[in-house]
Design a protein around this motif. Structure first.
Motif, mmCIF file in Angstrom:
data_model
loop_
_atom_site.group_PDB
_atom_site.id
_atom_site.type_symbol
_atom_site.label_atom_id
_atom_site.label_comp_id
_atom_site.label_asym_id
_atom_site.label_seq_id
_atom_site.Cartn_x
_atom_site.Cartn_y
_atom_site.Cartn_z
ATOM 1 N N VAL A 44 0.773 -1.221 0.063
ATOM 2 C CA VAL A 44 0.103 -0.056 -0.034
ATOM 3 C C VAL A 44 0.847 1.416 0.141
ATOM 4 O O VAL A 44 1.764 1.574 0.802
ATOM 5 N N GLY A 45 0.571 1.962 -0.869
ATOM 6 C CA GLY A 45 1.567 3.349 -0.878
ATOM 7 C C GLY A 45 2.858 3.410 -1.654
ATOM 8 O O GLY A 45 3.276 4.305 -1.818
ATOM 9 N N ALA A 46 3.237 1.917 -1.912
ATOM 10 C CA ALA A 46 4.594 1.714 -2.473
ATOM 11 C C ALA A 46 4.716 2.017 -3.719
ATOM 12 O O ALA A 46 3.806 2.091 -4.608
ATOM 13 N N THR A 47 6.052 2.277 -4.257
ATOM 14 C CA THR A 47 6.368 2.409 -5.758
ATOM 15 C C THR A 47 6.098 0.791 -6.331
ATOM 16 O O THR A 47 5.780 -0.096 -5.737
ATOM 17 N N LYS A 48 5.711 0.933 -7.503
ATOM 18 C CA LYS A 48 5.384 -0.355 -8.308
ATOM 19 C C LYS A 48 6.224 -1.374 -8.163
ATOM 20 O O LYS A 48 5.880 -2.629 -7.624
ATOM 21 N N LYS A 49 7.805 -1.199 -8.179
ATOM 22 C CA LYS A 49 8.731 -2.195 -7.927
ATOM 23 C C LYS A 49 8.699 -2.590 -6.455
ATOM 24 O O LYS A 49 8.691 -3.837 -6.162
ATOM 25 N N SER A 53 7.508 -6.384 -5.588
ATOM 26 C CA SER A 53 8.397 -7.079 -4.852
ATOM 27 C C SER A 53 7.892 -7.749 -3.518
ATOM 28 O O SER A 53 8.060 -9.058 -3.209
ATOM 29 N N VAL A 54 6.897 -7.199 -3.049
ATOM 30 C CA VAL A 54 6.135 -7.607 -1.901
ATOM 31 C C VAL A 54 5.346 -9.023 -2.337
ATOM 32 O O VAL A 54 5.201 -9.760 -1.577
ATOM 33 N N MET A 55 4.683 -8.687 -3.339
ATOM 34 C CA MET A 55 3.876 -9.873 -4.011
ATOM 35 C C MET A 55 4.720 -11.011 -4.436
ATOM 36 O O MET A 55 4.511 -12.132 -4.280
ATOM 37 N N GLU A 56 5.906 -10.600 -5.174
ATOM 38 C CA GLU A 56 6.742 -11.737 -5.400
ATOM 39 C C GLU A 56 7.109 -12.677 -4.202
ATOM 40 O O GLU A 56 7.342 -13.815 -4.276
ATOM 41 N N ALA A 58 5.889 -13.131 -1.479
ATOM 42 C CA ALA A 58 4.574 -13.568 -0.601
ATOM 43 C C ALA A 58 4.262 -14.876 -1.418
ATOM 44 O O ALA A 58 3.788 -15.860 -0.869
ATOM 45 N N VAL A 59 4.151 -14.621 -2.822
ATOM 46 C CA VAL A 59 3.608 -15.832 -3.736
ATOM 47 C C VAL A 59 4.633 -16.642 -3.684
ATOM 48 O O VAL A 59 4.423 -18.031 -3.629
ATOM 49 N N ASP A 60 5.879 -16.409 -3.935
ATOM 50 C CA ASP A 60 7.193 -17.464 -3.945
ATOM 51 C C ASP A 60 6.916 -18.537 -5.002
ATOM 52 O O ASP A 60 7.218 -19.691 -4.296
ATOM 53 N N ASN A 61 6.544 -18.094 -6.144
ATOM 54 C CA ASN A 61 6.361 -19.244 -7.252
ATOM 55 C C ASN A 61 7.456 -19.305 -8.115
ATOM 56 O O ASN A 61 7.171 -19.935 -9.311
ATOM 57 N N GLY A 62 8.334 -18.489 -8.098
ATOM 58 C CA GLY A 62 9.336 -18.254 -9.082
ATOM 59 C C GLY A 62 9.192 -17.081 -10.370
ATOM 60 O O GLY A 62 10.093 -16.962 -10.875
ATOM 61 N N GLN A 63 8.016 -16.578 -10.077
ATOM 62 C CA GLN A 63 7.682 -15.654 -10.980
ATOM 63 C C GLN A 63 8.372 -14.171 -10.338
ATOM 64 O O GLN A 63 8.444 -14.095 -9.405
ATOM 65 N N THR A 64 8.952 -13.569 -11.309
ATOM 66 C CA THR A 64 9.208 -12.010 -10.876
ATOM 67 C C THR A 64 8.351 -11.034 -10.540
ATOM 68 O O THR A 64 7.266 -11.362 -11.010
ATOM 69 N N TRP A 65 8.606 -10.045 -9.950
ATOM 70 C CA TRP A 65 7.644 -9.094 -9.874
ATOM 71 C C TRP A 65 6.892 -8.588 -10.764
ATOM 72 O O TRP A 65 5.775 -8.134 -11.048
ATOM 73 N N GLN A 66 7.878 -8.243 -12.127
ATOM 74 C CA GLN A 66 7.335 -7.823 -13.157
ATOM 75 C C GLN A 66 6.485 -8.646 -13.841
ATOM 76 O O GLN A 66 5.406 -8.060 -14.531
ATOM 77 N N GLU A 67 6.962 -10.130 -13.926
ATOM 78 C CA GLU A 67 5.711 -11.015 -14.436
ATOM 79 C C GLU A 67 4.535 -10.977 -13.746
ATOM 80 O O GLU A 67 3.446 -11.099 -14.297
ATOM 81 N N LEU A 68 4.552 -10.908 -12.396
ATOM 82 C CA LEU A 68 3.264 -10.833 -11.544
ATOM 83 C C LEU A 68 2.550 -9.628 -11.918
ATOM 84 O O LEU A 68 1.437 -9.958 -12.152
ATOM 85 N N ARG A 69 3.280 -8.644 -11.929
ATOM 86 C CA ARG A 69 2.344 -7.280 -12.210
ATOM 87 C C ARG A 69 1.681 -7.428 -13.621
ATOM 88 O O ARG A 69 0.645 -6.871 -13.782
ATOM 89 N N THR A 70 2.468 -7.815 -14.588
ATOM 90 C CA THR A 70 2.166 -7.773 -16.175
ATOM 91 C C THR A 70 0.756 -8.782 -15.951
ATOM 92 O O THR A 70 -0.191 -8.345 -16.837
ATOM 93 N N GLU A 71 1.022 -9.912 -15.623
ATOM 94 C CA GLU A 71 -0.015 -10.952 -15.501
ATOM 95 C C GLU A 71 -1.216 -10.313 -14.769
ATOM 96 O O GLU A 71 -2.581 -10.569 -15.279
ATOM 97 N N PHE A 72 -1.135 -9.726 -13.705
ATOM 98 C CA PHE A 72 -2.140 -9.212 -13.066
ATOM 99 C C PHE A 72 -2.965 -8.093 -13.762
ATOM 100 O O PHE A 72 -4.311 -8.148 -14.042
ATOM 101 N N LYS A 73 -2.380 -7.197 -14.340
ATOM 102 C CA LYS A 73 -2.853 -6.368 -15.280
ATOM 103 C C LYS A 73 -3.688 -6.569 -16.485
ATOM 104 O O LYS A 73 -4.563 -6.211 -16.745
ATOM 105 N N GLU A 74 -3.122 -8.001 -17.045
ATOM 106 C CA GLU A 74 -3.799 -8.326 -17.914
ATOM 107 C C GLU A 74 -5.070 -9.224 -17.784
ATOM 108 O O GLU A 74 -5.795 -9.203 -18.750
ATOM 109 N N LYS A 75 -5.084 -9.621 -16.536
ATOM 110 C CA LYS A 75 -6.366 -10.520 -16.103
ATOM 111 C C LYS A 75 -7.271 -9.682 -15.327
ATOM 112 O O LYS A 75 -8.619 -9.809 -15.461
ATOM 113 N N ILE A 76 -6.927 -8.585 -14.651
ATOM 114 C CA ILE A 76 -7.750 -7.998 -13.739
ATOM 115 C C ILE A 76 -7.690 -6.442 -14.195
ATOM 116 O O ILE A 76 -6.713 -5.696 -14.116
#
Length: 218
Positions: A44-49, A53-56, A58-76
């Motif tokens: 909350v309130g943080a820069t995109k990176k 990176s917090v999401m990366e 927490a999820v800990d599945n091998g995806q980078t923060w960039q990949e997670l963010r791109t996927e999120f934006k494409e789906k939601i």
């Protein structure tokens, strides 16, 4: 002497942060059911990176923060699916009325993209109150970098020490303080932000009217 009041948007004008974070949490849980809502608070309130990176982590599945963010934006479509009228703080309008009548210049300085900022202002019928709307997308660095606040002061035609800022997150508060502005922190009950750097601490946006009156008299 204070000549301008600058509002952050998310968490101040609209209580959007819990809405956004719950959607992001649902996304995270599909990848790792063990992710807790609280784990994502630093987003909350943080820069995109920093946020993703917090999401990366927490999820800990091998995806980078960039990949997670791109996927999120494409789906939601986070912003289109948010009802900004239902999370609008109703006291904002009377505060803007009072500030405008008292001759203050008004602005929004938000990290959110400009089309969403404009949408929030328009659907809540407060667009015309503001002399300028500024988005973090216009800058290389996001809050807590002070660039957005230096730019907003320039757009308003005032000096930084003539600006009074209403923020909620530590990043926003730090950005405004680094810009040399006076800051009031709106109390956050959802994420328990560290707001100690703020000059004033308020429970309701209406309180800034009394603060500004006292500053005028001092």
């Amino acid at each position: 002497m204070i000549k301008a009041v600058i509002f952050d948007m998310d968490g101040v004008i609209v209580d959007s942060e819990p809405v956004y974070l719950k959607i992001q949490w649902e996304y995270a849980k599909k990848k790792n059911p063990d992710v807790t809502y609280k784990q994502l608070f630093p987003m909350v309130g943080a820069t995109k990176k920093d946020a993703w990176s917090v999401m990366e982590k927490a999820v800990d599945n091998g995806q980078t923060w960039q990949e997670l963010r791109t996927e999120f934006k494409e789906k939601i479509d986070l912003f289109t699916n948010t009802d900004y009228q239902s999370i609008f703080r109703p006291e904002i309008k009377s505060v803007l009325d009072a500030l405008k009548n008292q001759g203050y210049k008004l602005a929004v300085a938000s990290s959110t993209q400009i089309d969403v900022v404009e949408k929030v202002m328009k659907v809540n019928s407060i667009y015309t109150y503001f002399d300028t709307l500024v988005s973090g997308d216009q800058f290389t660095m996001s809050k807590p970098d002070p660039e957005i606040y230096h730019y907003t002061a320039k757009k308003l035609g005032v000096k930084e020490n003539e600006c009074f800022v209403v923020e909620d997150s530590p990043y926003g508060i730090l950005a405004a303080k680094r810009a040399g502005m006076t800051v009031a922190a709106l109390y956050d009950s959802s994420f328990h932000f560290d707001q100690h750097l703020a000059d004033y601490h308020i429970q309701n946006v209406k309180e800034i009217l009394d603060i500004l009156l006292k500053m005028e008299k001092s």
